[in-house]
Design an enzyme around this catalytic site. Sequence first.
Site, mmCIF file in Angstrom:
data_model
loop_
_atom_site.group_PDB
_atom_site.id
_atom_site.type_symbol
_atom_site.label_atom_id
_atom_site.label_comp_id
_atom_site.label_asym_id
_atom_site.label_seq_id
_atom_site.Cartn_x
_atom_site.Cartn_y
_atom_site.Cartn_z
ATOM 1 N N LYS A 14 -54.096 92.426 39.630
ATOM 2 C CA LYS A 14 -54.149 93.648 40.452
ATOM 3 C C LYS A 14 -54.657 94.850 39.641
ATOM 4 C CE LYS A 14 -49.743 93.537 41.667
ATOM 5 N NZ LYS A 14 -49.199 92.330 41.013
ATOM 6 N N ARG A 89 -43.386 96.655 47.599
ATOM 7 C CA ARG A 89 -42.861 95.385 47.105
ATOM 8 C C ARG A 89 -41.687 94.885 47.950
ATOM 9 N NH1 ARG A 89 -44.791 96.108 41.458
ATOM 10 N NH2 ARG A 89 -44.372 94.259 40.237
ATOM 11 N N ARG A 128 -51.153 87.898 28.312
ATOM 12 C CA ARG A 128 -51.103 89.353 28.399
ATOM 13 C C ARG A 128 -50.046 89.916 27.442
ATOM 14 N NH1 ARG A 128 -50.247 92.135 34.221
ATOM 15 N NH2 ARG A 128 -48.039 92.010 33.724
ATOM 16 N N ARG A 134 -45.863 94.954 26.618
ATOM 17 C CA ARG A 134 -44.857 95.120 27.674
ATOM 18 C C ARG A 134 -43.664 94.225 27.404
ATOM 19 N NH1 ARG A 134 -47.502 95.297 33.655
ATOM 20 N NH2 ARG A 134 -45.381 94.560 34.104
ATOM 21 N N ARG A 146 -39.158 87.853 37.454
ATOM 22 C CA ARG A 146 -40.146 88.628 38.218
ATOM 23 C C ARG A 146 -40.823 87.750 39.273
ATOM 24 N NH1 ARG A 146 -43.534 90.446 33.418
ATOM 25 N NH2 ARG A 146 -44.933 91.500 34.855
#
Length: 190
Positions: A14, A89, A128, A134, A146
Amino acid sequence: MLNIVLFGPPGAGKGTQSERLIEKYGLIHLSTGDVFRANIKGETELGTLAKSYMDKGQLVPDEVTINMLRSEVLNHKDAKGFIFDGFPRTNAQAEALDSFLKSIDTKISVMLALEVEEVELRERLKKRAEVSGRVDDANPEVIQNRINVYNKETAPVKTFYQNQGKFTAVNGIGSIDDITQRLFQEINNL
Ligand code: AMP
């Protein structure tokens, strides 16, 4: 106005695709995750609150997220449109977004949903984690949480837009350029 909900599970692409869409269509990119991370960095009260949920892979409460989103939109009064990335969400967020946009005389044009299967998502998030810094990418348990939260609370938001005839699925597998072209095509067909 062109208002796009760019939808998909964590790791669907995204953020990457949003960067390309804003450039092509001159939109404002509104990523709730990015705003929360900026608040964490700036050590604001909102940041401290958001962090306590984000580090565990849980959703920040609706009321907090919706209020933040509203003020971000109102900060861009001259926008040609928005890409909502990571929002809504939950169904409550989708409903709040609809009524808020109505109050400022606009609406969602389309939901573009990037579809990527879970095995691939886990691979992408693992990669990532090496570059993003993160906390929520680095821990497999948090990643699983998640994905579970997405399946339980976020995936149903598709139905909300399907019921309005605004849902479009886009294949999120392939090269970044190919996926961008698929998104451009859907937007140009609107
Ligand atoms: P993201 O950058 O979209 O992957 O979001 C990272 C984290 O920020 C999520 O796991 C949530 O903890 C929080 N977050 C981002 N957007 C929302 C939202 N719309 N509602 C609740 N929590 C959110």
